[in-house]
Design an enzyme around this catalytic site. Structure first.
Site, PDB file in Angstrom:
ATOM      1  N   ARG A  41       0.530  14.734  12.846  1.00 41.21           N
ATOM      2  CA  ARG A  41       1.035  14.433  11.503  1.00 41.21           C
ATOM      3  C   ARG A  41       1.095  15.653  10.585  1.00 41.21           C
ATOM      4  NH1 ARG A  41      -1.203   8.820   9.578  1.00 41.21           N
ATOM      5  NH2 ARG A  41       0.713   8.856   8.356  1.00 41.21           N
ATOM      6  N   LYS A  94       0.850  -1.199   0.000  1.00 46.47           N
ATOM      7  CA  LYS A  94       0.000   0.000   0.000  1.00 46.47           C
ATOM      8  C   LYS A  94       0.882   1.244   0.000  1.00 46.47           C
ATOM      9  CE  LYS A  94      -1.726   1.541   4.023  1.00 46.47           C
ATOM     10  NZ  LYS A  94      -1.425   2.938   4.372  1.00 46.47           N
ATOM     11  N   ASN A  95       1.886   1.257   0.864  1.00 49.44           N
ATOM     12  CA  ASN A  95       2.676   2.475   1.047  1.00 49.44           C
ATOM     13  C   ASN A  95       3.716   2.708  -0.044  1.00 49.44           C
ATOM     14  OD1 ASN A  95       1.115   3.010   3.206  1.00 49.44           O
ATOM     15  ND2 ASN A  95       2.642   2.488   4.759  1.00 49.44           N
ATOM     16  N   ARG A 152      -8.562  -0.431   4.670  1.00 51.37           N
ATOM     17  CA  ARG A 152      -7.667   0.551   4.040  1.00 51.37           C
ATOM     18  C   ARG A 152      -6.326  -0.081   3.681  1.00 51.37           C
ATOM     19  NH1 ARG A 152      -7.499   6.244   6.970  1.00 51.37           N
ATOM     20  NH2 ARG A 152      -6.104   6.474   5.190  1.00 51.37           N
ATOM     21  N   CYS A 183      -4.783  12.743  12.608  1.00 48.77           N
ATOM     22  CA  CYS A 183      -5.489  11.462  12.525  1.00 48.77           C
ATOM     23  C   CYS A 183      -5.335  10.790  13.886  1.00 48.77           C
ATOM     24  CB  CYS A 183      -4.945  10.593  11.404  1.00 48.77           C
ATOM     25  SG  CYS A 183      -3.391   9.828  11.821  1.00 48.77           S
ATOM     26  N   ASP A 210       4.878   0.664  12.026  1.00 46.24           N
ATOM     27  CA  ASP A 210       3.649   0.022  11.521  1.00 46.24           C
ATOM     28  C   ASP A 210       3.511  -1.415  11.992  1.00 46.24           C
ATOM     29  OD1 ASP A 210       3.575   1.696   8.272  1.00 46.24           O
ATOM     30  OD2 ASP A 210       3.117   2.360  10.301  1.00 46.24           O
TER      31      ASP A 210
HETATM   32  C1  EPZ Z   1       4.297   6.965   6.287  1.00 46.40           C
HETATM   33  O1  EPZ Z   1       3.512   8.004   6.838  1.00 46.40           O
HETATM   34  C2  EPZ Z   1       3.381   5.764   6.177  1.00 46.40           C
HETATM   35  N1  EPZ Z   1       2.273   6.083   5.276  1.00 46.40           N
HETATM   36  C3  EPZ Z   1       2.847   5.392   7.563  1.00 46.40           C
HETATM   37  O2  EPZ Z   1       2.076   4.214   7.426  1.00 46.40           O
HETATM   38  C4  EPZ Z   1       4.049   5.081   8.461  1.00 46.40           C
HETATM   39  O3  EPZ Z   1       3.576   4.801   9.761  1.00 46.40           O
HETATM   40  C5  EPZ Z   1       4.984   6.293   8.494  1.00 46.40           C
HETATM   41  O4  EPZ Z   1       5.384   6.640   7.158  1.00 46.40           O
HETATM   42  C6  EPZ Z   1       6.238   6.021   9.306  1.00 46.40           C
HETATM   43  O5  EPZ Z   1       6.922   4.919   8.776  1.00 46.40           O
HETATM   44  C7  EPZ Z   1       2.491   6.077   3.941  1.00 46.40           C
HETATM   45  O6  EPZ Z   1       3.595   5.823   3.474  1.00 46.40           O
HETATM   46  C8  EPZ Z   1       1.313   6.393   3.069  1.00 46.40           C
HETATM   47  P1  EPZ Z   1       6.274  10.352   8.315  1.00 46.40           P
HETATM   48  P2  EPZ Z   1       4.076   9.509   6.827  1.00 46.40           P
HETATM   49  O7  EPZ Z   1       6.169  11.601   7.511  1.00 46.40           O
HETATM   50  O8  EPZ Z   1       4.968   9.711   5.686  1.00 46.40           O
HETATM   51  C9  EPZ Z   1       6.512  13.779  11.572  1.00 46.40           C
HETATM   52  C10 EPZ Z   1       0.233   2.828   7.739  1.00 46.40           C
HETATM   53  O9  EPZ Z   1      -0.167   2.298   8.759  1.00 46.40           O
HETATM   54  N2  EPZ Z   1       6.441  14.719  10.435  1.00 46.40           N
HETATM   55  O10 EPZ Z   1       7.415   9.413   8.054  1.00 46.40           O
HETATM   56  O11 EPZ Z   1       2.907  10.413   7.002  1.00 46.40           O
HETATM   57  C11 EPZ Z   1       5.257  12.949  11.742  1.00 46.40           C
HETATM   58  O12 EPZ Z   1       4.312  13.651  12.524  1.00 46.40           O
HETATM   59  C12 EPZ Z   1       0.672   4.271   7.763  1.00 46.40           C
HETATM   60  O13 EPZ Z   1       0.357   2.260   6.627  1.00 46.40           O
HETATM   61  C13 EPZ Z   1       6.509  16.085  10.679  1.00 46.40           C
HETATM   62  O14 EPZ Z   1       6.617  16.530  11.826  1.00 46.40           O
HETATM   63  O15 EPZ Z   1       4.927   9.525   8.154  1.00 46.40           O
HETATM   64  C14 EPZ Z   1       5.778  11.714  12.444  1.00 46.40           C
HETATM   65  O16 EPZ Z   1       5.897  11.983  13.819  1.00 46.40           O
HETATM   66  C15 EPZ Z   1       0.398   4.901   9.111  1.00 46.40           C
HETATM   67  N3  EPZ Z   1       6.451  16.952   9.633  1.00 46.40           N
HETATM   68  C16 EPZ Z   1       7.188  11.532  11.850  1.00 46.40           C
HETATM   69  O17 EPZ Z   1       7.538  12.809  11.289  1.00 46.40           O
HETATM   70  C17 EPZ Z   1       6.339  16.506   8.336  1.00 46.40           C
HETATM   71  O18 EPZ Z   1       6.312  17.341   7.407  1.00 46.40           O
HETATM   72  C18 EPZ Z   1       7.265  10.498  10.741  1.00 46.40           C
HETATM   73  O19 EPZ Z   1       6.193  10.748   9.848  1.00 46.40           O
HETATM   74  C19 EPZ Z   1       6.272  15.119   8.100  1.00 46.40           C
HETATM   75  C20 EPZ Z   1       6.335  14.246   9.169  1.00 46.40           C
END
Ligand code: EPZ
Length: 421
Positions: free
Chosen positions: A121, A22-23, A401, A116, A309
């Site tokens: 996020r 998915k990701n 999802r 969420c 995850d």
């Molecule tokens: C991706 O989300 C995945 N989703 C998530 O999977 C996964 O949990 C996550 O990466 C971490 O591995 C997809 O790829 C579609 P991040 P993402 O940006 O990219 C902070 C699932 O269950 N952050 O790596 O949204 C954020 O708040 C989903 O399949 C900022 O502060 O996660 C978090 O604490 C859930 N500012 C950390 O960084 C930003 O601009 C990592 O988030 C971006 C992120």
């Protein structure tokens, strides 16, 4: 609203085929916006989030045909450069159209994703990275209004950008934006997840000039245009890990097909530490277990460390394993929503900040529980598989999802799972 009814106690035996990730599929679908000619994809799983992304691209004018796991996307006549709140609120990953829209069309209006269940996020790093490439970005009325029309040749400009936090979709968005920028972009502290690598490999086949994907420094030399290609999406390591934990908890012998073990090193290590036997060849993994596991400490961190995850799934494993364990979540600030539901099934878990202390109990008790987010739901399914009696999981749209044909795959292994209205 659909529910899952699980009668616990069955061992799991047999084979299960892992679907496409998915990701990886979500950014890869959005990358179609970058291409002047059709993009042919395979191993696109039948998931709600995939449907949502395809619908979003369709509203923009991308011509899409889908036949099973095959999807062809033609973005030669994109007419709209907007992702509305209605679209984005159902799936935050819609933010992944921002980089491609700006890179190819010079304009984008994308709703800010709300928070969420698992955390606020923000997408500030996505925005700062695009600003580093010269984009003019204003946040008005909950929308990101972005433009490059003031720039030379109306194109993003290559830049060096250090991401304060490792962000998976942030890295993906900026890599896609940089692919058509003028000059060279260097992304530092980049995410190394396999899904980032899979996207980069496809972009390179489309004509992009990218090196370093999978390391924390990715260099992208912008090109004039990108063309479609054919690409088979990498397997879903989190779906695979979920079935591996199911086999370890329920006991039995399960062989996963279409999966590469090197994507799951941290998970395999923890399953072995818990007492399961894990073996593999080039594209299968076999998990054998007597169902009697030892508790294991978990600390999530960016790839290749233990994946966030998979945290909820191991919380379920620890809940019924022998001994006491600590589960520390370092990525998201609120990713323990499954704890109170597991407690209703008899789990002995206490939370202190971002660490949960789990005291294994000899048996979990079937109950009616509520899914709150995708991976929390998965942990409730795992608990239900081993609990005494029946477990009813409500709000399972969360599961749909990210898990393709979940009950069919589990029942084929000997589980007793029914979807009830
Ligand atoms: C991706 O989300 C995945 N989703 C998530 O999977 C996964 O949990 C996550 O990466 C971490 O591995 C997809 O790829 C579609 P991040 P993402 O940006 O990219 C902070 C699932 O269950 N952050 O790596 O949204 C954020 O708040 C989903 O399949 C900022 O502060 O996660 C978090 O604490 C859930 N500012 C950390 O960084 C930003 O601009 C990592 O988030 C971006 C992120």
């Amino acid at each position: 609203m659909d529910k899952l009814l699980i009668t616990g106690g069955n061992r799991l035996n047999g084979e299960v085929t892992v679907s496409g990730a998915k990701n990886a599929a979500l950014p890869i679908l959005c990358a179609a916006l970058l291409a002047e000619t059709p993009l042919h994809l395979s191993s696109i799983a039948a998931l709600k989030d995939i449907d949502t992304t395809i619908k979003l691209l369709d509203t923009m004018g991308v011509k899409i045909s889908r036949n099973g796991d095959k999807v062809t996307l033609d973005a030669s006549e994109v007419a709209s450069f907007e992702a509305t709140y209605e679209m984005v609120k159902t799936m935050r990953a819609s933010i992944l159209v921002l980089g491609p829209l700006l890179a190819r069309f010079g304009t984008a209006r994308v709703s800010l994703p709300g928070g969420c269940a698992i955390g606020s996020r923000p997408v500030d790093l996505h925005i700062k990275g695009l600003q580093a490439m010269g984009a003019a970005i204003h946040i008005t009325h909950g929308y990101i209004q972005a433009s490059t029309l003031h720039l030379p040749n109306r194109r993003l400009q290559g830049a060096r950008y250090y991401m304060d936090l490792v962000t998976v979709t942030g890295t993906e968005n900026l890599m896609m934006a940089a692919a058509l920028a003028e000059g060279t972009t260097v992304l530092e502290n980049a995410a190394k997840e396999p899904e980032v690598i899979d996207l980069a490999e496809m972009l390179i086949k489309m004509g992009a000039n990218i090196t370093g994907a999978g390391t924390d420094v990715i260099t992208i030399v912008g090109v004039e245009k990108l063309n479609g290609t054919t690409h088979n999406v990498v397997c879903d390591r989190i779906e695979a890990g979920t079935y591996m934990v199911a086999a370890a908890m329920a006991g039995g012998e399960v062989k996963l097909l279409n999966v590469q073990a090197h994507l799951l090193d941290a998970v395999i290590e923890k399953l072995r530490e818990a007492g399961a036997t894990v073996t593999h060849d080039a594209d299968t993994i076999t998990v054998k277990s007597d169902g009697k596991l030892k508790a294991v400490n978990i600390r999530t961190a960016p790839h290749p460390a233990f994946p966030t995850d998979m945290q909820a799934q191991f919380m379920a494993l620890n809940a019924m394993a022998e001994g006491v364990s600590k589960v520390t979540e370092t990525i998201f600030e609120n990713r323990f929503m499954h704890v109170q539901e597991l407690q209703r099934m008899g789990a002995d878990i206490s939370i202190d900040g971002n660490t949960a202390l789990v005291k294994g109990v000899s048996e979990l008790d079937g109950a009616t529980v509520m899914a709150t987010d995708l991976r929390a739901s998965a942990s409730l399914v795992l608990a239900g598989l081993v609990a005494r009696g029946d477990t009813v999981i409500e709000r399972i749209y969360h599961l749909d999802r990210g898990y393709e044909n979940l009950e069919a795959k589990l029942n084929a292994l000997g589980a007793n799972v029914k979807r009830v209205a």
